[in-house]
Design a protein around this motif. Structure first.
Motif, PDB file in Angstrom:
ATOM      1  N   ASN A  39       0.807  -1.218   0.000  1.00 32.53           N
ATOM      2  CA  ASN A  39       0.000   0.000   0.000  1.00 32.53           C
ATOM      3  C   ASN A  39       0.842   1.270   0.000  1.00 32.53           C
ATOM      4  O   ASN A  39       0.355   2.326  -0.376  1.00 32.53           O
ATOM      5  CB  ASN A  39      -0.945   0.015   1.203  1.00 32.53           C
ATOM      6  N   GLU A  40       2.095   1.184   0.464  1.00 29.55           N
ATOM      7  CA  GLU A  40       2.957   2.359   0.501  1.00 29.55           C
ATOM      8  C   GLU A  40       3.613   2.575  -0.861  1.00 29.55           C
ATOM      9  O   GLU A  40       3.960   1.640  -1.559  1.00 29.55           O
ATOM     10  CB  GLU A  40       4.051   2.185   1.559  1.00 29.55           C
ATOM     11  N   LYS A  41       3.785   3.828  -1.208  1.00 32.34           N
ATOM     12  CA  LYS A  41       4.425   4.177  -2.471  1.00 32.34           C
ATOM     13  C   LYS A  41       5.943   4.136  -2.281  1.00 32.34           C
ATOM     14  O   LYS A  41       6.464   4.635  -1.293  1.00 32.34           O
ATOM     15  CB  LYS A  41       3.998   5.588  -2.860  1.00 32.34           C
ATOM     16  N   VAL A  42       6.642   3.544  -3.218  1.00 30.46           N
ATOM     17  CA  VAL A  42       8.100   3.501  -3.179  1.00 30.46           C
ATOM     18  C   VAL A  42       8.606   4.806  -3.781  1.00 30.46           C
ATOM     19  O   VAL A  42       8.390   5.084  -4.955  1.00 30.46           O
ATOM     20  CB  VAL A  42       8.639   2.285  -3.964  1.00 30.46           C
ATOM     21  N   LEU A  43       9.250   5.615  -2.958  1.00 28.64           N
ATOM     22  CA  LEU A  43       9.715   6.923  -3.411  1.00 28.64           C
ATOM     23  C   LEU A  43      11.136   6.879  -3.967  1.00 28.64           C
ATOM     24  O   LEU A  43      11.477   7.669  -4.827  1.00 28.64           O
ATOM     25  CB  LEU A  43       9.630   7.930  -2.266  1.00 28.64           C
ATOM     26  N   VAL A  44      11.959   5.981  -3.439  1.00 31.55           N
ATOM     27  CA  VAL A  44      13.332   5.826  -3.926  1.00 31.55           C
ATOM     28  C   VAL A  44      13.424   4.417  -4.497  1.00 31.55           C
ATOM     29  O   VAL A  44      13.372   3.439  -3.770  1.00 31.55           O
ATOM     30  CB  VAL A  44      14.363   6.041  -2.794  1.00 31.55           C
ATOM     31  N   LYS A  45      13.555   4.337  -5.807  1.00 30.21           N
ATOM     32  CA  LYS A  45      13.472   3.057  -6.500  1.00 30.21           C
ATOM     33  C   LYS A  45      14.843   2.421  -6.658  1.00 30.21           C
ATOM     34  O   LYS A  45      15.768   3.068  -7.139  1.00 30.21           O
ATOM     35  CB  LYS A  45      12.841   3.266  -7.876  1.00 30.21           C
ATOM     36  N   PRO A  46      14.978   1.140  -6.279  1.00 31.27           N
ATOM     37  CA  PRO A  46      16.237   0.433  -6.538  1.00 31.27           C
ATOM     38  C   PRO A  46      16.455   0.315  -8.042  1.00 31.27           C
ATOM     39  O   PRO A  46      15.503   0.176  -8.809  1.00 31.27           O
ATOM     40  CB  PRO A  46      16.005  -0.951  -5.926  1.00 31.27           C
ATOM     41  N   ALA A  97      12.619  12.826  -1.566  1.00 33.21           N
ATOM     42  CA  ALA A  97      11.852  12.153  -2.624  1.00 33.21           C
ATOM     43  C   ALA A  97      10.364  12.448  -2.457  1.00 33.21           C
ATOM     44  O   ALA A  97       9.655  12.662  -3.438  1.00 33.21           O
ATOM     45  CB  ALA A  97      12.114  10.651  -2.600  1.00 33.21           C
ATOM     46  N   GLY A  98       9.898  12.496  -1.213  1.00 34.39           N
ATOM     47  CA  GLY A  98       8.505  12.834  -0.961  1.00 34.39           C
ATOM     48  C   GLY A  98       8.206  14.289  -1.277  1.00 34.39           C
ATOM     49  O   GLY A  98       7.188  14.610  -1.896  1.00 34.39           O
ATOM     50  N   GLU A  99       9.104  15.182  -0.866  1.00 36.52           N
ATOM     51  CA  GLU A  99       8.910  16.616  -1.093  1.00 36.52           C
ATOM     52  C   GLU A  99       8.984  16.983  -2.577  1.00 36.52           C
ATOM     53  O   GLU A  99       8.297  17.897  -3.030  1.00 36.52           O
ATOM     54  CB  GLU A  99       9.966  17.422  -0.329  1.00 36.52           C
ATOM     55  N   LEU A 100       9.831  16.278  -3.319  1.00 37.19           N
ATOM     56  CA  LEU A 100      10.051  16.621  -4.737  1.00 37.19           C
ATOM     57  C   LEU A 100       9.367  15.645  -5.695  1.00 37.19           C
ATOM     58  O   LEU A 100       9.672  15.635  -6.890  1.00 37.19           O
ATOM     59  CB  LEU A 100      11.556  16.680  -5.020  1.00 37.19           C
ATOM     60  N   GLU A 101       8.440  14.861  -5.163  1.00 40.43           N
ATOM     61  CA  GLU A 101       7.721  13.897  -5.985  1.00 40.43           C
ATOM     62  C   GLU A 101       7.029  14.612  -7.152  1.00 40.43           C
ATOM     63  O   GLU A 101       6.416  15.657  -6.981  1.00 40.43           O
ATOM     64  CB  GLU A 101       6.682  13.148  -5.149  1.00 40.43           C
ATOM     65  N   TYR A 107      16.536   7.375  -7.418  1.00 42.50           N
ATOM     66  CA  TYR A 107      16.941   5.982  -7.567  1.00 42.50           C
ATOM     67  C   TYR A 107      18.043   5.688  -6.561  1.00 42.50           C
ATOM     68  O   TYR A 107      18.735   6.595  -6.092  1.00 42.50           O
ATOM     69  CB  TYR A 107      17.512   5.720  -8.963  1.00 42.50           C
ATOM     70  N   LYS A 108      18.248   4.379  -6.289  1.00 43.76           N
ATOM     71  CA  LYS A 108      19.382   3.955  -5.474  1.00 43.76           C
ATOM     72  C   LYS A 108      20.018   2.732  -6.106  1.00 43.76           C
ATOM     73  O   LYS A 108      19.336   1.880  -6.672  1.00 43.76           O
ATOM     74  CB  LYS A 108      18.961   3.686  -4.030  1.00 43.76           C
TER      75      LYS A 108
END
Length: 160
Positions: A39-46, A97-101, A107-108
């Protein structure tokens, strides 16, 4: 002898009964954690090397010509799970990532899992951050920093 055998059997039964009830509880906790993660959004994607070539830049086909492939500028965090400064930066990156979505993609890249990708960019110190604008070469920054300095750099290089 019979008393010892009975004692061992009873003790074994208690251990099994205790572990079974714990397992059910652990399954429930694991299931709830999985549902929450879905349910949570992935903000920093591997990012794997294959995904990098598709989403960021196909440096393998064009080693002398950097061309960013994304539709928004991005920040790439080259990190390792064992790295203290990398772990220190992780919540800062998540917050940004949340603030600048919608404006910047985050990415990581785990350098231990993707050594070829890290090597292609000469990553020798972690954390290293690649700030990739829509046009032009990426800007690299090394080391841990506070949130305001990191956000200022993102605004300077990616959101001007």
């Amino acid at each position: 002898m019979k008393k010892i055998l009975v004692f061992v059997l009873l003790f074994s039964g208690l251990l099994l009964a205790g572990s079974c009830s714990g397992t059910g509880k652990n399954k429930e906790v694991a299931q709830n954690s999985t549902e929450q993660a879905i349910n949570e959004k992935v903000l920093v994607k591997p990012l794997s090397q294959t995904e990098f070539l598709q989403k960021v830049s196909d440096y393998a086909s064009n080693p002398d010509d950097w061309k960013y492939l994304g539709d928004k500028p991005c920040v790439i965090d080259f990190y390792a799970t064992w790295c203290g400064p990398c772990r220190q930066m992780s919540p800062i990156i998540e917050e940004l990532a949340g603030e600048l979505e919608g404006k910047v993609i985050f990415y990581k890249v785990d350098v231990d899992q993707e050594p070829e990708l890290a090597g292609a960019f000469g990553i020798q110190s972690i954390p290293t951050f690649a700030l990739c604008p829509m046009e032009g070469e990426p800007h690299f920054m090394m080391g841990a920093m506070d949130k305001s300095a990191f956000k200022e750099a993102i605004e300077k290089y990616l959101l001007k």
